[in-house]
Design a protein around this motif. Sequence first.
Motif, mmCIF file in Angstrom:
data_model
loop_
_atom_site.group_PDB
_atom_site.id
_atom_site.type_symbol
_atom_site.label_atom_id
_atom_site.label_comp_id
_atom_site.label_asym_id
_atom_site.label_seq_id
_atom_site.Cartn_x
_atom_site.Cartn_y
_atom_site.Cartn_z
ATOM 1 N N GLY A 93 0.792 -1.225 0.000
ATOM 2 C CA GLY A 93 0.000 0.000 0.000
ATOM 3 C C GLY A 93 0.820 1.268 0.000
ATOM 4 O O GLY A 93 0.277 2.348 0.252
ATOM 5 N N GLU A 94 2.086 1.171 -0.286
ATOM 6 C CA GLU A 94 2.972 2.335 -0.279
ATOM 7 C C GLU A 94 3.098 2.886 -1.700
ATOM 8 O O GLU A 94 4.166 2.874 -2.308
ATOM 9 N N MET A 95 1.971 3.401 -2.206
ATOM 10 C CA MET A 95 1.900 3.829 -3.600
ATOM 11 C C MET A 95 2.810 5.024 -3.890
ATOM 12 O O MET A 95 3.450 5.067 -4.945
ATOM 13 N N VAL A 96 2.874 5.976 -2.980
ATOM 14 C CA VAL A 96 3.734 7.141 -3.202
ATOM 15 C C VAL A 96 5.198 6.697 -3.246
ATOM 16 O O VAL A 96 5.951 7.088 -4.146
ATOM 17 N N LYS A 97 5.566 5.871 -2.286
ATOM 18 C CA LYS A 97 6.943 5.370 -2.258
ATOM 19 C C LYS A 97 7.250 4.545 -3.508
ATOM 20 O O LYS A 97 8.328 4.655 -4.089
ATOM 21 N N ALA A 98 6.294 3.732 -3.933
ATOM 22 C CA ALA A 98 6.479 2.927 -5.145
ATOM 23 C C ALA A 98 6.658 3.829 -6.364
ATOM 24 O O ALA A 98 7.549 3.610 -7.191
ATOM 25 N N GLY A 99 5.811 4.849 -6.480
ATOM 26 C CA GLY A 99 5.917 5.785 -7.598
ATOM 27 C C GLY A 99 7.244 6.515 -7.608
ATOM 28 O O GLY A 99 7.869 6.677 -8.661
ATOM 29 N N LEU A 100 7.670 6.944 -6.427
ATOM 30 C CA LEU A 100 8.964 7.617 -6.324
ATOM 31 C C LEU A 100 10.111 6.677 -6.690
ATOM 32 O O LEU A 100 11.045 7.062 -7.399
ATOM 33 N N TYR A 101 10.024 5.460 -6.209
ATOM 34 C CA TYR A 101 11.084 4.478 -6.495
ATOM 35 C C TYR A 101 11.158 4.172 -7.987
ATOM 36 O O TYR A 101 12.233 4.168 -8.587
ATOM 37 N N ILE A 102 10.008 3.946 -8.593
ATOM 38 C CA ILE A 102 9.976 3.637 -10.023
ATOM 39 C C ILE A 102 10.466 4.831 -10.839
ATOM 40 O O ILE A 102 11.331 4.694 -11.712
ATOM 41 N N GLY A 103 9.916 5.997 -10.544
ATOM 42 C CA GLY A 103 10.318 7.197 -11.284
ATOM 43 C C GLY A 103 11.789 7.526 -11.106
ATOM 44 O O GLY A 103 12.498 7.810 -12.083
ATOM 45 N N ALA A 104 12.243 7.470 -9.859
ATOM 46 C CA ALA A 104 13.648 7.786 -9.584
ATOM 47 C C ALA A 104 14.582 6.753 -10.206
ATOM 48 O O ALA A 104 15.630 7.105 -10.764
ATOM 49 N N SER A 105 14.195 5.483 -10.138
ATOM 50 C CA SER A 105 15.046 4.435 -10.704
ATOM 51 C C SER A 105 15.227 4.621 -12.202
ATOM 52 O O SER A 105 16.349 4.557 -12.719
ATOM 53 N N VAL A 106 14.132 4.866 -12.886
ATOM 54 C CA VAL A 106 14.210 5.032 -14.341
ATOM 55 C C VAL A 106 14.949 6.325 -14.680
ATOM 56 O O VAL A 106 15.908 6.320 -15.466
ATOM 57 N N ALA A 107 14.534 7.430 -14.080
ATOM 58 C CA ALA A 107 15.146 8.724 -14.410
ATOM 59 C C ALA A 107 16.629 8.758 -14.050
ATOM 60 O O ALA A 107 17.460 9.205 -14.854
ATOM 61 N N LEU A 108 16.960 8.283 -12.855
ATOM 62 C CA LEU A 108 18.356 8.324 -12.427
ATOM 63 C C LEU A 108 19.222 7.342 -13.210
ATOM 64 O O LEU A 108 20.369 7.653 -13.546
ATOM 65 N N SER A 109 18.684 6.168 -13.516
ATOM 66 C CA SER A 109 19.471 5.182 -14.264
ATOM 67 C C SER A 109 19.744 5.651 -15.682
ATOM 68 O O SER A 109 20.868 5.543 -16.182
ATOM 69 N N VAL A 110 18.724 6.184 -16.338
ATOM 70 C CA VAL A 110 18.939 6.699 -17.691
ATOM 71 C C VAL A 110 19.872 7.904 -17.650
ATOM 72 O O VAL A 110 20.778 8.031 -18.475
ATOM 73 N N SER A 111 19.684 8.778 -16.673
ATOM 74 C CA SER A 111 20.578 9.935 -16.530
ATOM 75 C C SER A 111 22.011 9.498 -16.267
ATOM 76 O O SER A 111 22.956 10.084 -16.820
ATOM 77 N N ALA A 112 22.179 8.479 -15.442
ATOM 78 C CA ALA A 112 23.524 7.966 -15.155
ATOM 79 C C ALA A 112 24.166 7.392 -16.411
ATOM 80 O O ALA A 112 25.362 7.585 -16.663
ATOM 81 N N ALA A 113 23.370 6.685 -17.212
ATOM 82 C CA ALA A 113 23.897 6.147 -18.468
ATOM 83 C C ALA A 113 24.308 7.271 -19.405
ATOM 84 O O ALA A 113 25.370 7.213 -20.045
ATOM 85 N N ILE A 114 23.501 8.309 -19.484
ATOM 86 C CA ILE A 114 23.836 9.472 -20.325
ATOM 87 C C ILE A 114 25.100 10.137 -19.814
ATOM 88 O O ILE A 114 26.003 10.470 -20.595
ATOM 89 N N PHE A 115 25.190 10.331 -18.509
ATOM 90 C CA PHE A 115 26.370 10.966 -17.918
ATOM 91 C C PHE A 115 27.618 10.118 -18.127
ATOM 92 O O PHE A 115 28.687 10.629 -18.469
ATOM 93 N N GLY A 116 27.492 8.817 -17.928
ATOM 94 C CA GLY A 116 28.632 7.926 -18.150
ATOM 95 C C GLY A 116 29.093 7.957 -19.595
ATOM 96 O O GLY A 116 30.297 8.001 -19.882
ATOM 97 N N ALA A 117 28.140 7.955 -20.511
ATOM 98 C CA ALA A 117 28.486 8.037 -21.934
ATOM 99 C C ALA A 117 29.162 9.362 -22.249
ATOM 100 O O ALA A 117 30.155 9.414 -22.979
ATOM 101 N N TYR A 118 28.640 10.433 -21.679
ATOM 102 C CA TYR A 118 29.241 11.753 -21.882
ATOM 103 C C TYR A 118 30.686 11.773 -21.391
ATOM 104 O O TYR A 118 31.588 12.237 -22.092
ATOM 105 N N LEU A 119 30.898 11.269 -20.184
ATOM 106 C CA LEU A 119 32.265 11.244 -19.643
ATOM 107 C C LEU A 119 33.183 10.399 -20.505
ATOM 108 O O LEU A 119 34.309 10.785 -20.806
ATOM 109 N N SER A 120 32.690 9.236 -20.907
ATOM 110 C CA SER A 120 33.496 8.338 -21.721
ATOM 111 C C SER A 120 33.898 9.000 -23.048
ATOM 112 O O SER A 120 35.030 8.868 -23.498
ATOM 113 N N ARG A 121 32.969 9.710 -23.618
ATOM 114 C CA ARG A 121 33.223 10.324 -24.925
ATOM 115 C C ARG A 121 34.029 11.603 -24.838
ATOM 116 O O ARG A 121 34.605 12.031 -25.835
#
Length: 127
Positions: A93-121
């Motif tokens: 029943g922790e819908m807010v926490k679930a939404g935050l976790y899902i949103g943060a996981s996707v946004a932060l993971s994709v952002s981290a991949a972009i940042f890592g690619a940027y640094l690498s390049r």
Amino acid sequence: MTYVFIALFAIIGAFARYGQTLVVQSVLGRSFPFATLSINVLGSFLMGFLFFETLERINLSPELRTGILTGGLGAYTTFSTFSLESLNLIENGEMVKAGLYIGASVALSVSAAIFGAYLSRNMGVST
């Protein structure tokens, strides 16, 4: 024994991931990450299914269960763990926490991949 089972099932999970990648890419191509998507979806299904099967129906030793879930599915896809954690938050029943976790996981993971690619390049590149 837990570490032995984790290692053994990790080998199986890694080979399964690689094999599935080869098959899916040969059938559907590489224009979209269908292979990874199929791995993440199947791995999430297997985590949800096997987590409860081995908890409630199938009697396995804790060491073997950990080997299958952590070693096998962990090497196959860590997305399955993310999905199970999201499911647990939703079922609790922790819908807010679930939404935050899902949103943060996707946004932060994709952002981290972009940042890592940027640094690498761009590291060591003089302008």
